[in-house]
Motif scaffolding. Sequence first.
Motif, PDB file in Angstrom:
ATOM      1  N   SER A 120       2.205  -5.366  -2.030  1.00  0.00           N
ATOM      2  CA  SER A 120       2.341  -4.513  -3.204  1.00  0.00           C
ATOM      3  C   SER A 120       3.764  -4.670  -3.720  1.00  0.00           C
ATOM      4  O   SER A 120       4.713  -4.151  -3.131  1.00  0.00           O
TER       5      SER A 120
ATOM      6  N   GLN B  25       2.297  -3.761  -7.933  1.00  0.00           N
ATOM      7  CA  GLN B  25       1.307  -4.779  -8.268  1.00  0.00           C
ATOM      8  C   GLN B  25       0.664  -5.319  -6.992  1.00  0.00           C
ATOM      9  O   GLN B  25       1.354  -5.842  -6.122  1.00  0.00           O
TER      10      GLN B  25
ATOM     11  N   GLU C 114      -5.609   4.008  -2.006  1.00  0.00           N
ATOM     12  CA  GLU C 114      -5.200   3.167  -3.129  1.00  0.00           C
ATOM     13  C   GLU C 114      -5.155   1.686  -2.764  1.00  0.00           C
ATOM     14  O   GLU C 114      -5.066   0.836  -3.647  1.00  0.00           O
TER      15      GLU C 114
ATOM     16  N   LYS D 249      -3.862  -2.093 -13.408  1.00  0.00           N
ATOM     17  CA  LYS D 249      -3.877  -1.021 -12.424  1.00  0.00           C
ATOM     18  C   LYS D 249      -3.324   0.235 -13.087  1.00  0.00           C
ATOM     19  O   LYS D 249      -2.268   0.197 -13.719  1.00  0.00           O
TER      20      LYS D 249
ATOM     21  N   ASP E  73      -2.706   4.612 -12.617  1.00  0.00           N
ATOM     22  CA  ASP E  73      -2.606   5.685 -11.640  1.00  0.00           C
ATOM     23  C   ASP E  73      -2.232   7.005 -12.309  1.00  0.00           C
ATOM     24  O   ASP E  73      -1.529   7.025 -13.328  1.00  0.00           O
TER      25      ASP E  73
ATOM     26  N   ASN F 199      -8.484   0.117 -10.746  1.00  0.00           N
ATOM     27  CA  ASN F 199      -7.954  -1.246 -10.773  1.00  0.00           C
ATOM     28  C   ASN F 199      -9.061  -2.197 -11.203  1.00  0.00           C
ATOM     29  O   ASN F 199     -10.118  -2.252 -10.574  1.00  0.00           O
TER      30      ASN F 199
ATOM     31  N   TYR G  51      -9.627  -6.220 -11.772  1.00  0.00           N
ATOM     32  CA  TYR G  51      -9.004  -7.528 -11.656  1.00  0.00           C
ATOM     33  C   TYR G  51     -10.054  -8.617 -11.711  1.00  0.00           C
ATOM     34  O   TYR G  51     -11.164  -8.464 -11.237  1.00  0.00           O
TER      35      TYR G  51
END
Length: 837
Positions: free
Chosen positions: A183, A187, A219, A402, A404, A419, A421
């Motif tokens: 992370s 990211q 998460e 992403k 939050d 998220n 992707y």
Amino acid sequence: MKKLFLLVLSGIVLLSARVYAQGTAGSVSGVVTDSTGAVIPGAVVTITNPVSGHAQTATTGSDGRYIVSNLPFGRYHTSAAAQGFQPQASDVQLRSAAIVSLDFHLTVFAGNTVVTVEADAEDLINRDPVASTAIDRSLYEKLPTESTAAPLSSLVTLSTPGIASDSNGLFHPMGEHADTTYSIDGQPVSDQQSRVFGNQLSLNAIQSVNVIDGIPPAEYGDKASLVVQTTTRSGLDSKHPTGTISASYGSFGSATLSGSVGIGSQHFGNFVSLDGVNSGRYLDTPEFRPLHAHGNNQNFFDRFDFKPDDRDTFQLNLSASRSWFQTPNQYDQEAAGQDQRAKILSYNLSPSWTHVLNPSALFSVNPYLRQDNFHYYPSNNVFNDLPATLSQSRRLQNAGIKTDFSWTKGINTLKAGANFYHTFLHEGFSLGITDPSYNDPSSDSYNPNLAPYDLTRGGSFYRFNGRTDIKQEALYVQDSLLWRGIELQLGVRADNYSGLSSRSMVQPRLGLSYQVKQTNTVLRAGYGKLFLTPYNENLIASSSTGVGGLSNGVFAAEALKPAGRDQYNVGFEQGFGKHLVVSGEYFWKYTDRDFDFSVLFNTPLAFPIQWKKSKIDGFGIKVNVPNVKGFSAYSVLGHTRSRFFGPEVGGILFNDPSVTDATVFRIDHDQAFQQTTHLQWQPKKEGGWAGLTWRYESGLVAGNAPFATDTTSPVDLTFLTADQQQQIALACNGVRATLNAPLSSCAPNLLSSPLVSIPAPGTEDDDRNPPRIAPRTMFDAGLGWDNLFHKDRIKTNISLTVVNLTNKYALYNFLSTFSGTHFVSPRTINGQVSFNF
């Protein structure tokens, strides 16, 4: 179910669309005043994380206000002091990107004061339900490491309990292969990061690292045996340019040149770093002496921050990197003139925006785009390649967003997010057999399905070209409740995966910790359901050739499928005064359809595979001695029992495909014990220092090693080439195999090797007593001097590091289906000079 999933996910994204992701760092701001309420300009505020050692200072302006930015999440001990005033200290906890307000009120004190930051014993304990390891630049700037292009992997391996090291920057966290999410400022990057898969972020760009080795919060998903939370460096609040220029040179012609600079104000900042390395031993080699092992790597990183006010923060991360390296040869390949080599090109673009709604709540959004391009080149004369010539062009592109929402109030810290992707894959691959003895029609091991690709007998290249894209969506919500000595973490995550296969899963996560203040003890326990997705590297080829792959000639599709895992953890953390902390964690994991890789001919080309299930358990222990009068130390220990169960249920396996439902075996992630102890001494902040690292590993499970099935029958050794026999110094009755005189057979009780632990005759068992790499003990050392010339503006630092001080002759692995054969680095000496301004 899927439509409902997408509907809820779309709602969360729309809710957050007006703002752009909080990362892994926050800020502390406040005003320093005297007893009358008048502001105090020029006061020094110091903030320190007693666990990691991370420290930052700030000076109040004419309005008495200070701000300390880019602080990794965690608990901090703070103090404020000014001449003529009594210093004041306080603790603060950072859990989100929102600015935490902390004011100081100083009282008059006769005489001058010296700012000192003294943490209480309680500050050294991590009370979080999730076990983690915090690492700061103050450690890894002086930690000896031989990794030329995977320094982040080496740092994590050397400082985190429960990790077994492997070749080329790979490591096995908690009994798995590379099951790690990085992370980077929030990211998520879950694709493999090593010298042979993708270029890593340079340590020069990193401010601090926090490694989650317990059950991860909701998460985090995808690859979650380990979560490496990385906070990059920032130019915010750097009113004058600050940075470093450094150069080093050492063994195998290894040279590095790097530079970094940061500058900014309270409202903007920019940090940029450039790194380059060139080495004659870039990859770990199949011979102790490096042959055809040259390589180089270049890294660029830039972070731009803009804070127009206390409510909004914009951040843009840009990075690009290139690596080029030769595939190390064995002696026979070197004699044939083999010249295989590879190139990796990577880039990353990650903007983010965080908007503070109020002191308790914030939104954040982080879109990102990253790509790895891997190219593998054969020799100019393909018949110089042994036993096969290979080529590949592979692209992995990941685009995502992403978002939050965080809310902190009273005993609650709530976080929810989503998220999206989308991963685009393109794989081109070719193979041709160039050694007539590899698939000789007269041999018992002849495979007629490989005959069409035998270039020595009129065959042609096997060629593969494939494209696909993978869509993934995830939702999560988690809440941390802190009440007195109890902290409860509740969370749930939902993932949907649509690629060559499809699957969805809801994953509850639960963590509980309890602090016994009287004894400074923390007890923790947790459960997690985890959703594991297939490795993306070479996924198309591996999912298109079926069980057994080319070695079996089966071409029916057998796509790798997402896996499910149940994991349980229990642990403790115990403080002994201010000078010693001991923590431990036991884990047990059951995975339905677990993953690994199969390497092809000891090259960097590896293909994901999948087994029916795995059962893994073990423990990790860390002993930490914080800085005491210039001395600090830590020790990390681990044990893993990693049992996999057949049959193989997906992917290519260039080995024995006869593994059945009844087969249980220890995979090469399994290691009975490993430990790393690091001692460091620096009596003055600017002055001489010394460090020593002691590493011990009991040995991973070996591959196709020789052993006696009974106590009477001679051991047939002809399945090993002369080169393979001499690699492990194989001997029969004390007579060692050489390149010119290999062994053909040996009596069971006379077979030996100093590099491989061979089971006693008749005792080998793939589950209970497999062949292993022999135990190894290694030492690394470092010496240096900070601010050699005692200057204030430009400080000169020098250092000398030695890795493998005793020049230990040892292996990482041998003929492993999953790794190949690689030696640990011979003694490596490196000298460095840096100029800090």
